[in-house]
Design an enzyme around this catalytic site. Structure first.
Site, PDB file in Angstrom:
ATOM      1  N   ILE A  35      37.403  77.119  47.241  1.00 39.26           N
ATOM      2  CA  ILE A  35      37.947  76.386  48.390  1.00 39.26           C
ATOM      3  C   ILE A  35      36.990  75.273  48.769  1.00 39.26           C
ATOM      4  CG2 ILE A  35      38.646  76.560  50.799  1.00 39.26           C
ATOM      5  CD1 ILE A  35      40.470  78.059  48.949  1.00 39.26           C
ATOM      6  N   LYS A  36      35.761  75.653  48.979  1.00 39.44           N
ATOM      7  CA  LYS A  36      34.790  74.609  49.306  1.00 39.44           C
ATOM      8  C   LYS A  36      33.387  75.116  49.075  1.00 39.44           C
ATOM      9  CE  LYS A  36      33.370  73.797  53.734  1.00 39.44           C
ATOM     10  NZ  LYS A  36      32.775  74.402  54.903  1.00 39.44           N
ATOM     11  N   ASP A  55      24.452  79.398  64.380  1.00 44.94           N
ATOM     12  CA  ASP A  55      24.828  78.143  63.730  1.00 44.94           C
ATOM     13  C   ASP A  55      26.183  77.691  64.269  1.00 44.94           C
ATOM     14  OD1 ASP A  55      24.871  75.963  62.084  1.00 44.94           O
ATOM     15  OD2 ASP A  55      25.542  77.062  60.320  1.00 44.94           O
ATOM     16  N   LYS A  93      29.373  79.317  48.215  1.00 42.94           N
ATOM     17  CA  LYS A  93      30.653  78.806  47.724  1.00 42.94           C
ATOM     18  C   LYS A  93      31.726  79.724  48.263  1.00 42.94           C
ATOM     19  CE  LYS A  93      29.253  76.412  43.564  1.00 42.94           C
ATOM     20  NZ  LYS A  93      28.703  76.660  42.238  1.00 42.94           N
ATOM     21  N   LYS A 116      32.937  84.942  49.975  1.00 45.22           N
ATOM     22  CA  LYS A 116      31.837  84.028  50.241  1.00 45.22           C
ATOM     23  C   LYS A 116      30.688  84.426  49.331  1.00 45.22           C
ATOM     24  CE  LYS A 116      29.030  82.433  54.074  1.00 45.22           C
ATOM     25  NZ  LYS A 116      28.866  82.480  55.511  1.00 45.22           N
ATOM     26  N   GLY A 127      30.174  75.342  50.891  1.00 47.88           N
ATOM     27  CA  GLY A 127      29.602  75.176  52.222  1.00 47.88           C
ATOM     28  C   GLY A 127      28.122  74.895  52.121  1.00 47.88           C
ATOM     29  N   ALA A 128      27.441  75.089  53.234  1.00 48.22           N
ATOM     30  CA  ALA A 128      26.023  74.769  53.262  1.00 48.22           C
ATOM     31  C   ALA A 128      25.250  75.681  52.334  1.00 48.22           C
ATOM     32  CB  ALA A 128      25.494  74.876  54.670  1.00 48.22           C
ATOM     33  N   GLU A 129      25.555  76.968  52.354  1.00 51.49           N
ATOM     34  CA  GLU A 129      24.721  77.865  51.561  1.00 51.49           C
ATOM     35  C   GLU A 129      25.518  78.748  50.627  1.00 51.49           C
ATOM     36  OE1 GLU A 129      22.718  80.863  53.710  1.00 51.49           O
ATOM     37  OE2 GLU A 129      24.262  81.059  55.231  1.00 51.49           O
TER      38      GLU A 129
END
Lengths: 453, 302
Positions: B30-31, B190, B37, B67, B33-35
């Site tokens: 999907i994307k 966060d 996939k 995740k 992210g910061a840390e």
């Protein structure tokens, strides 16, 4: 790649060449640089400059003089100011001479308004005012951080990167939005350069050429990763605890200092060893006040004046791009049965690995948040090749790239002030003489960046 | 020799992907992210749980979000393994804590600490950031996939407006959800507008309730604390995120409206006052003021 309807750049190409003199002295480096912005000509396209800036930029001279303190010591504001005072005239003269220009040719005098140490800033502002009044030139006060960012963009020709600004006084992740450089993440306590420099002092590394460079060298010999606190808070980081923890390891019974705390460092021993007393516990060398003044006045061991390079093109710029399977840490693990000791090299290695991992993580977070692809590292710590490598791997994994400059432009210099000042000057900004004060606190996001779309 | 066959067996084992990773291989990215996939996948309910004798059709496959905190090659492998382990366990514990307290977060589906994979309930919706339409503005970068990213928010905004979801009520709902989480003694760590989802509800719970709910996601940096300090810092992180991406809402007239974060705070205070202990709200508020001052103090020296 299709360029979508970009907003027009508010910065117009100059109608005639404009020459700026930049004076930088917010910390222990005194830098003077001359930069020329000329109208675009047919034979030299705008390739070497940032794409948004019509016209060409050439760097005519970039001279720096660094105040180097003995191992175990930092630079005090008063001594640093004394150093800048001592060298200002010579550095300015050398910058003009190597550019083949005189003060009459200069169109604008730019100086660092802040942030930085008060006394050195005042000294350099005084020099700038004197020059401006003597030759009847306009003045432009420049934010130090904006200077770093603009120079980074100029040198690397990266139009709109996420900026990691890491130096002795600042640690910020910055992205441009709506005519401001907005701070996405920063350190909550001390700056990363401060953390590394102070640790270098604790273990008695030399300050020549810079404590950070010596940490980097030392870290290459490190063999084991010691656990240190890892403190990221959202996009912010905290480094004070890491430093304390690293310092605590030097009191560990397993710790073996490599440098015996006496008579170390070539730069101190030759001069006047009797003035150096060793505080055995921390290994801090104490230098008498007179000795310190003498050094600041340029009599002690000094890094000589550096002509730190002219090139504008990104040819020598390290543009780290990831090849498949970028190398990770290439330090072999300690062999079996090896004695369980901690060396300063291990500590430097662990400190770098931990702190840089935190920096790369918050940069990645900012990239994910704003959707940027390019990273630009500026500031003194940006010279560190391990940081550049780590950032390159991260950016490569995200399909982006990292831009960084070498020590000529990473470390404080006059060009950055001249360039940022000239951009503001071309937008019609001048600092009236009454407002040419300086300030120790000057946030990056306070500056109106009206030269960008 | 028995040891040899053991070795061969071990080798075969080693070459085989761990089950969770082979699931990821078949999933849709999907994307990044910061840390981590993030993948979308489907889990089929175990046949052991469903009565086989019943003639009813088998229950539908569940969409799940995986995740994967993949190894970060930029950091030292020891440090990476340690951080991944800490974060996966931390995140799953925080989710469970929130779920127990009734905070709207994705349900937990599976955890693999060793591989750094967390399976969570799939949330259908949009991030608050998409709904508010913020991002890095500036020189328009030539960006291959920028087009679709740009266009979607407009559609989302139009559609939500049609359903009567305005920015103010959305932001207040965000504040209320954060308050519930804080009262469960969870600190997100966060809070950004990318880490909140807006999910449409099929029906209104009661006539006055909105047709949407805010779901908090990404507890990767969360911690457990009930101190006003930590709560205030949590809010301050969000305030800064708002300030850097979407400072204020623009009124139809083009004027600047109330800062977004003010609305969030309004919803937050209301919820804490309603459900929290007496005086809790003012303590957090006071502390937030202090944290802001302290944040300002880092006005950059050197």
């Amino acid at each position: 790649m299709v360029k979508r309807a970009a907003r027009p750049c508010p910065l117009q190409a100059p109608t005639k060449p404009v020459l700026a003199l930049g004076l930088e002295g917010s910390a222990n480096k005194l830098g003077v640089g001359l930069i020329l912005h000329s109208p675009p000509s047919a034979d030299s396209p705008t390739a070497s400059t940032s794409s948004s800036d019509p016209g060409s930029v050439s760097i005519l001279s970039n001279i720096r003089h660094t105040y180097v303190t003995p191992p175990g010591e930092g630079f005090l504001p008063s001594d640093t100011a004394r150093h800048h005072k001592r060298w200002a005239a010579e550095v300015v003269e050398k910058a003009l001479a190597s550019a083949g220009k005189t003060m009459e040719d200069v169109d604008v005098v730019c100086f660092t308004k802040g942030p930085g140490m008060g006394a050195p800033l005042q000294t350099v502002a005084l020099v700038a005012r004197t020059l401006a009044l003597m030759y009847n030139k306009p003045l432009v006060g420049v934010n130090h951080c904006v200077g770093h960012i603009e120079t980074g963009r100029l040198i690397t020709a990266s139009p709109s990167p996420i900026v990691l600004y890491v130096s002795g006084g600042n640690t910020q992740v910055i992205a441009y939005s709506q005519q401001r450089y907005r701070i996405f993440g920063e350190t909550l306590d001390i700056a990363v350069g401060n953390c590394l420099d102070r640790f270098a002092r604790i273990i008695g590394l030399s300050n020549d050429p810079s404590p950070g460079a010596n940490i980097e060298k030392e870290a290459k010999k490190g063999r084991r990763l010691l656990p240190l606190p890892y403190a990221t808070k959202g996009m912010d980081i905290s480094l004070g605890g890491v430093l304390s923890a690293a310092e605590a390891y030097t009191r560990d019974p397993r710790f073996r200092p490599t440098n015996p705390p006496k008579g170390k460092g070539s730069s101190t021993s030759a001069e006047d060893p009797s003035t150096i007393k060793i505080n055995g516990k921390t290994g801090t060398a104490m230098v008498s006040q007179e000795e310190r003044r003498r050094r600041a006045a340029g009599e002690g061991p000094q890094a000589s004046m550096q002509d730190v390079g002219l090139s504008t093109g990104p040819k020598k710029v390290a543009k780290v791009q990831l090849e498949a399977g970028g190398e990770a840490v290439d330090v072999p693990p300690p062999a079996e049965g090896e004695e369980d000791i901690i060396t300063p090299a291990d500590l430097c290695f662990s400190l770098q690995e931990t702190v840089f991992a935190m920096l790369v993580e918050i940069t990645e977070r900012a990239m994910a948040h704003v959707g940027g692809r390019e990273v630009l590292i500026v500031g003194g710590v940006g010279c560190n090749e391990r940081l550049q490598q780590m950032m390159g791997i991260m950016a490569g994994e995200r399909g982006g790239s990292v831009f960084s400059t070498d020590e000529r432009f990473c470390i404080d210099n006059g060009i950055m002030i001249a360039h940022a000042g000239l951009l503001a000057y071309r937008m019609g900004y001048e600092t009236p003489l009454e407002e040419t004060s300086c300030t120790q606190r000057f946030r990056t996001d306070e500056v109106l960046v009206n030269w960008r779309a | 020799m028995p040891s040899l066959s053991k070795d061969v067996k071990a080798q075969v084992e080693a070459t085989r992907l761990p089950p969770i990773l082979s699931l990821i291989e078949q999933s849709q990215l999907i994307k990044q992210g910061a840390e981590a996939k993030v993948y979308k996948s489907t889990l089929f309910p175990s046949p052991l749980c469903t009565p086989s004798s019943s003639s009813s059709p088998p229950p539908p496959a569940l969409p799940v979000l995986l995740k994967h905190r993949f190894p970060k090659t930029y950091r030292h492998s020891t440090l990476d393994a340690l951080l991944t382990r800490q974060r996966v366990t931390g995140e799953s514990r925080a989710l469970v804590r929130c779920l127990k307290a009734g905070v709207k977060v994705p349900g937990l589906r599976c955890v693999d600490v060793k591989q750094g994979v967390l399976g969570m309930e799939w949330i259908e919706g949009w991030s608050v950031r998409e709904v508010l339409g913020g991002g890095q503005e500036g020189d328009e970068l030539p960006d291959e996939d920028g087009e679709e990213e740009e266009e979607e928010p407009d559609d989302v905004q139009e559609m939500l407006k049609g359903l009567g979801v305005d920015h103010d009520s959305l932001l207040q709902a965000v504040g209320a959800e954060i308050a519930k989480m804080h009262l469960a003694e969870v600190i997100h760590g966060d809070l950004t507008t990318s880490n909140m989802m807006v999910r449409l509800l099929p029906t209104r719970a009661s006539p006055n309730d909105p047709l949407f709910e805010v779901v908090l996601i990404d507890f990767g940096l969360s911690s457990v604390s009930f101190l006003p300090e930590d709560r205030a810092v949590d809010l301050y992180v969000l305030e800064r995120a708002f300030a850097s991406t979407h400072p204020v809402s623009l009124l139809p007239s083009g004027e600047e409206g109330v800062p977004h974060f003010e609305q969030v705070l309004l919803g937050y205070k209301r919820a804490v006052e309603e459900k929290g202990k007496k005086g809790e709200c003012s303590r957090i508020e006071k502390r937030l003021e202090e944290v802001r001052m302290r944040g300002r103090k880092r006005s950059m020296v050197g």
